[in-house]
Design a protein around this motif. Structure first.
Motif, PDB file in Angstrom:
ATOM      1  N   MET A 165      -8.864   8.137  -0.764  1.00  0.00           N
ATOM      2  CA  MET A 165      -9.772   8.576   0.302  1.00  0.00           C
ATOM      3  C   MET A 165     -10.500   9.843   0.182  1.00  0.00           C
ATOM      4  O   MET A 165      -9.405  10.831  -0.182  1.00  0.00           O
ATOM      5  CB  MET A 165      -9.039   8.714   1.752  1.00  0.00           C
ATOM      6  CG  MET A 165      -8.360   7.060   2.090  1.00  0.00           C
ATOM      7  SD  MET A 165      -7.459   7.120   3.816  1.00  0.00           S
ATOM      8  CE  MET A 165      -6.846   5.488   3.569  1.00  0.00           C
ATOM      9  N   SER A 224       0.754  -1.191  -0.035  1.00  0.00           N
ATOM     10  CA  SER A 224       0.154   0.016   0.103  1.00  0.00           C
ATOM     11  C   SER A 224       0.766   1.098   0.097  1.00  0.00           C
ATOM     12  O   SER A 224       1.723   1.392   0.817  1.00  0.00           O
ATOM     13  CB  SER A 224      -0.734   0.116   1.285  1.00  0.00           C
ATOM     14  OG  SER A 224      -1.461   1.171   1.316  1.00  0.00           O
ATOM     15  N   MET A 232     -11.951   4.355  -1.021  1.00  0.00           N
ATOM     16  CA  MET A 232     -12.678   4.510   0.340  1.00  0.00           C
ATOM     17  C   MET A 232     -13.469   5.975   0.161  1.00  0.00           C
ATOM     18  O   MET A 232     -12.929   7.040   0.620  1.00  0.00           O
ATOM     19  CB  MET A 232     -11.609   4.838   1.413  1.00  0.00           C
ATOM     20  CG  MET A 232     -11.402   3.110   1.970  1.00  0.00           C
ATOM     21  SD  MET A 232      -9.613   2.947   2.731  1.00  0.00           S
ATOM     22  CE  MET A 232      -8.465   3.102   1.301  1.00  0.00           C
ATOM     23  N   HIS A 237      -8.335   0.926  -4.095  1.00  0.00           N
ATOM     24  CA  HIS A 237      -9.174   0.788  -3.317  1.00  0.00           C
ATOM     25  C   HIS A 237      -9.972   2.073  -2.873  1.00  0.00           C
ATOM     26  O   HIS A 237      -9.375   3.168  -2.272  1.00  0.00           O
ATOM     27  CB  HIS A 237      -8.469   0.175  -2.037  1.00  0.00           C
ATOM     28  CG  HIS A 237      -9.099   0.141  -0.697  1.00  0.00           C
ATOM     29  ND1 HIS A 237      -8.548  -0.238   0.449  1.00  0.00           N
ATOM     30  CD2 HIS A 237     -10.624   0.124  -0.393  1.00  0.00           C
ATOM     31  CE1 HIS A 237      -9.593  -0.272   1.545  1.00  0.00           C
ATOM     32  NE2 HIS A 237     -10.787  -0.007   0.812  1.00  0.00           N
ATOM     33  N   ASP A 291      -4.634   3.679  -2.238  1.00  0.00           N
ATOM     34  CA  ASP A 291      -5.726   4.226  -1.311  1.00  0.00           C
ATOM     35  C   ASP A 291      -6.178   5.183  -1.553  1.00  0.00           C
ATOM     36  O   ASP A 291      -5.650   6.433  -1.338  1.00  0.00           O
ATOM     37  CB  ASP A 291      -5.192   4.009   0.294  1.00  0.00           C
ATOM     38  CG  ASP A 291      -5.200   2.502   0.818  1.00  0.00           C
ATOM     39  OD1 ASP A 291      -5.966   1.687   0.411  1.00  0.00           O
ATOM     40  OD2 ASP A 291      -4.204   2.180   1.273  1.00  0.00           O
ATOM     41  N   GLY A 339       1.099  -1.978   4.188  1.00  0.00           N
ATOM     42  CA  GLY A 339       1.610  -0.732   3.906  1.00  0.00           C
ATOM     43  C   GLY A 339       2.736  -0.623   4.770  1.00  0.00           C
ATOM     44  O   GLY A 339       4.053  -0.469   4.428  1.00  0.00           O
ATOM     45  N   SER A 340       2.527  -0.245   6.117  1.00  0.00           N
ATOM     46  CA  SER A 340       3.717   0.023   7.040  1.00  0.00           C
ATOM     47  C   SER A 340       4.575  -1.086   7.107  1.00  0.00           C
ATOM     48  O   SER A 340       5.977  -1.024   7.261  1.00  0.00           O
ATOM     49  CB  SER A 340       3.124   0.298   8.153  1.00  0.00           C
ATOM     50  OG  SER A 340       2.281  -0.404   8.763  1.00  0.00           O
ATOM     51  N   PRO A 398     -11.068   1.430   8.225  1.00  0.00           N
ATOM     52  CA  PRO A 398     -10.477   2.218   7.164  1.00  0.00           C
ATOM     53  C   PRO A 398     -10.321   3.632   7.309  1.00  0.00           C
ATOM     54  O   PRO A 398     -11.007   4.274   8.245  1.00  0.00           O
ATOM     55  CB  PRO A 398     -11.346   2.120   5.948  1.00  0.00           C
ATOM     56  CG  PRO A 398     -12.688   1.983   6.436  1.00  0.00           C
ATOM     57  CD  PRO A 398     -12.340   1.287   7.904  1.00  0.00           C
ATOM     58  N   GLY A 399      -9.112   4.091   6.799  1.00  0.00           N
ATOM     59  CA  GLY A 399      -8.766   5.724   6.833  1.00  0.00           C
ATOM     60  C   GLY A 399      -7.359   5.668   7.331  1.00  0.00           C
ATOM     61  O   GLY A 399      -6.788   6.901   6.841  1.00  0.00           O
ATOM     62  N   PHE A 400      -6.657   4.930   7.749  1.00  0.00           N
ATOM     63  CA  PHE A 400      -5.022   5.140   8.204  1.00  0.00           C
ATOM     64  C   PHE A 400      -4.449   3.895   8.297  1.00  0.00           C
ATOM     65  O   PHE A 400      -5.097   2.764   8.388  1.00  0.00           O
ATOM     66  CB  PHE A 400      -5.125   5.928   9.601  1.00  0.00           C
ATOM     67  CG  PHE A 400      -5.934   7.110   9.715  1.00  0.00           C
ATOM     68  CD1 PHE A 400      -5.524   8.021   9.288  1.00  0.00           C
ATOM     69  CD2 PHE A 400      -7.251   7.097  10.078  1.00  0.00           C
ATOM     70  CE1 PHE A 400      -6.300   9.410   9.238  1.00  0.00           C
ATOM     71  CE2 PHE A 400      -7.951   8.087  10.327  1.00  0.00           C
ATOM     72  CZ  PHE A 400      -7.348   9.334   9.752  1.00  0.00           C
ATOM     73  N   GLY A 401      -3.197   4.136   7.645  1.00  0.00           N
ATOM     74  CA  GLY A 401      -2.186   3.090   7.996  1.00  0.00           C
ATOM     75  C   GLY A 401      -1.589   2.884   9.285  1.00  0.00           C
ATOM     76  O   GLY A 401      -1.689   3.857  10.281  1.00  0.00           O
ATOM     77  N   GLY A 402      -0.888   1.783   9.648  1.00  0.00           N
ATOM     78  CA  GLY A 402      -0.109   1.583  10.906  1.00  0.00           C
ATOM     79  C   GLY A 402      -1.108   1.196  12.081  1.00  0.00           C
ATOM     80  O   GLY A 402      -0.791   1.436  12.989  1.00  0.00           O
ATOM     81  N   ASP A 433      -6.764  -6.346   4.264  1.00  0.00           N
ATOM     82  CA  ASP A 433      -6.363  -4.888   4.296  1.00  0.00           C
ATOM     83  C   ASP A 433      -6.293  -4.499   5.908  1.00  0.00           C
ATOM     84  O   ASP A 433      -7.319  -4.249   6.078  1.00  0.00           O
ATOM     85  CB  ASP A 433      -6.863  -4.187   3.200  1.00  0.00           C
ATOM     86  CG  ASP A 433      -6.287  -2.645   3.088  1.00  0.00           C
ATOM     87  OD1 ASP A 433      -5.441  -2.495   3.912  1.00  0.00           O
ATOM     88  OD2 ASP A 433      -6.867  -1.966   2.360  1.00  0.00           O
ATOM     89  N   GLY A 434      -4.989  -4.226   6.220  1.00  0.00           N
ATOM     90  CA  GLY A 434      -4.880  -3.410   7.589  1.00  0.00           C
ATOM     91  C   GLY A 434      -4.154  -4.233   8.622  1.00  0.00           C
ATOM     92  O   GLY A 434      -4.494  -5.363   9.033  1.00  0.00           O
ATOM     93  N   GLY A 435      -3.170  -3.622   8.920  1.00  0.00           N
ATOM     94  CA  GLY A 435      -2.384  -4.377   9.896  1.00  0.00           C
ATOM     95  C   GLY A 435      -1.422  -5.709   9.788  1.00  0.00           C
ATOM     96  O   GLY A 435      -1.289  -6.535  10.565  1.00  0.00           O
ATOM     97  N   HIS A 459      -1.143  -1.110  -4.304  1.00  0.00           N
ATOM     98  CA  HIS A 459      -2.446  -1.157  -3.810  1.00  0.00           C
ATOM     99  C   HIS A 459      -2.379   0.654  -3.441  1.00  0.00           C
ATOM    100  O   HIS A 459      -1.535   1.095  -2.736  1.00  0.00           O
ATOM    101  CB  HIS A 459      -2.451  -1.770  -2.298  1.00  0.00           C
ATOM    102  CG  HIS A 459      -3.921  -1.523  -1.727  1.00  0.00           C
ATOM    103  ND1 HIS A 459      -4.777  -2.394  -2.074  1.00  0.00           N
ATOM    104  CD2 HIS A 459      -4.176  -0.831  -0.735  1.00  0.00           C
ATOM    105  CE1 HIS A 459      -5.839  -1.935  -1.538  1.00  0.00           C
ATOM    106  NE2 HIS A 459      -5.643  -0.917  -0.538  1.00  0.00           N
TER     107      HIS A 459
HETATM  108  O1  LIG Z   1      -6.772   0.756   3.427  1.00  0.00           O
HETATM  109  C1  LIG Z   1      -5.872   1.191   4.202  1.00  0.00           C
HETATM  110  C2  LIG Z   1      -6.242   1.859   5.374  1.00  0.00           C
HETATM  111  O2  LIG Z   1      -7.609   2.200   5.249  1.00  0.00           O
HETATM  112  C3  LIG Z   1      -4.567   0.668   3.988  1.00  0.00           C
HETATM  113  O3  LIG Z   1      -4.400   0.104   3.127  1.00  0.00           O
HETATM  114  C4  LIG Z   1      -4.038  -0.077   5.043  1.00  0.00           C
HETATM  115  O4  LIG Z   1      -4.109   0.433   6.366  1.00  0.00           O
HETATM  116  C5  LIG Z   1      -2.417  -0.418   4.897  1.00  0.00           C
HETATM  117  O5  LIG Z   1      -1.737  -0.117   5.909  1.00  0.00           O
HETATM  118  P1  LIG Z   1      -1.010  -0.892   7.169  1.00  0.00           P
HETATM  119  O6  LIG Z   1      -0.626  -2.087   6.253  1.00  0.00           O
HETATM  120  O7  LIG Z   1      -0.224  -0.270   7.652  1.00  0.00           O
HETATM  121  O8  LIG Z   1      -2.074  -1.247   8.145  1.00  0.00           O
END
Ligand SMILES: O=C(CO)[C@H](O)[C@H](O)COP(=O)(O)O
Length: 221
Positions: free
Chosen positions: A36, A8, A67, A65, A34, A196-197, A140-144, A174-176, A32
């Motif tokens: 938003m 991401s 959002m 993706h 994102d 992502g992170s 959804p909304g933020f990475g990490g 997707d996410g974490g 990927h």
């Molecule tokens: O859709 C997303 C957030 O809404 C991102 O793709 C997702 O959070 C990726 O970041 P990480 O892997 O750091 O969680």
């Protein structure tokens, strides 16, 4: 299906997107993206002009993706811009059948995303319109953010529905997603992993993709 990794760019350096895309071009399957709009989610990222620029410069196919509040209005434009895959949110789409069909008619893969607490069974009728289901394992909304284990039973349920349908539908999480969580998601039945992170926070993003793939493969063999 073979494991696929989709880094991401939300966690990449936006000032050097072309180089960040290149850093994973030999190891990843998708990039990927994102999108938003600060309405569907409380964050604002990028839109169609950036996707068009990435499409022209990046070698990996784009996994967009959306959002956003009005995916029915915007999703066709992302498909026409050359995205390899366009995913809309079930919670936002008002005409999902029409929108998914329009995405496919432009030659892109059509995806449906579900937030962590959105039940999957109500969307079983849509499977015939889909190439991918995306399970959000964070809000959804933020990475990490930390991976939500509460979504694992829903991933298992989605895997069962997909297998019963006999359709070739990918199951994305997707996410974490990280070295610590990817095995659990893979065991539950996911086969496409957004990270992502865990990728762009690593010293060597390409190597991080390879390591995630190896772990997911280990969990499914
Ligand atoms: O859709 C997303 C957030 O809404 C991102 O793709 C997702 O959070 C990726 O970041 P990480 O892997 O750091 O969680």
């Amino acid at each position: 299906m073979a494991i696929q990794i989709s880094p991401s760019i939300l966690s990449a350096d936006f000032a050097h997107l072309a180089a960040e895309a290149e850093a994973v071009s030999q190891s990843a399957d998708w990039l990927h993206v994102d999108v938003m709009d600060n309405h569907f989610v409380p964050n604002l990222t990028l839109g169609l002009p950036v996707v068009e620029a990435l499409r022209a410069s990046a070698s990996l196919p784009l996994d967009c993706h959306l959002m956003i509040e009005d995916p029915d209005r915007w999703a066709p434009s992302f498909a026409e811009a050359g995205a390899g895959s366009v995913t809309i949110h079930a919670e936002a789409a008002r005409s999902p059948v029409r929108t998914l069909r329009t995405i496919r008619s432009s030659g892109a893969r059509a995806g449906l995303a579900l937030n962590p607490v959105t039940p999957v069974d109500g969307y079983a009728e849509l499977l015939g319109e889909l190439d991918m289901v995306l399970m959000m394992t964070v809000e959804p909304g933020f990475g990490g953010q930390p991976f939500l284990d509460m979504v694992l039973p829903k991933i298992r349920r989605a895997r069962a529905l997909i297998n019963d349908s006999d359709a070739d539908i990918w199951l994305q999480v997707d996410g974490g997603v990280s070295a610590e969580t990817i095995e659990r998601a893979a065991e539950a039945g996911a086969d496409v992993f957004v990270a992502g992170s865990a990728v762009y926070g690593a010293d060597d993003p390409g190597h991080a993709v390879d390591a995630l793939r190896t772990q997911a493969e280990k969990a499914t063999h």
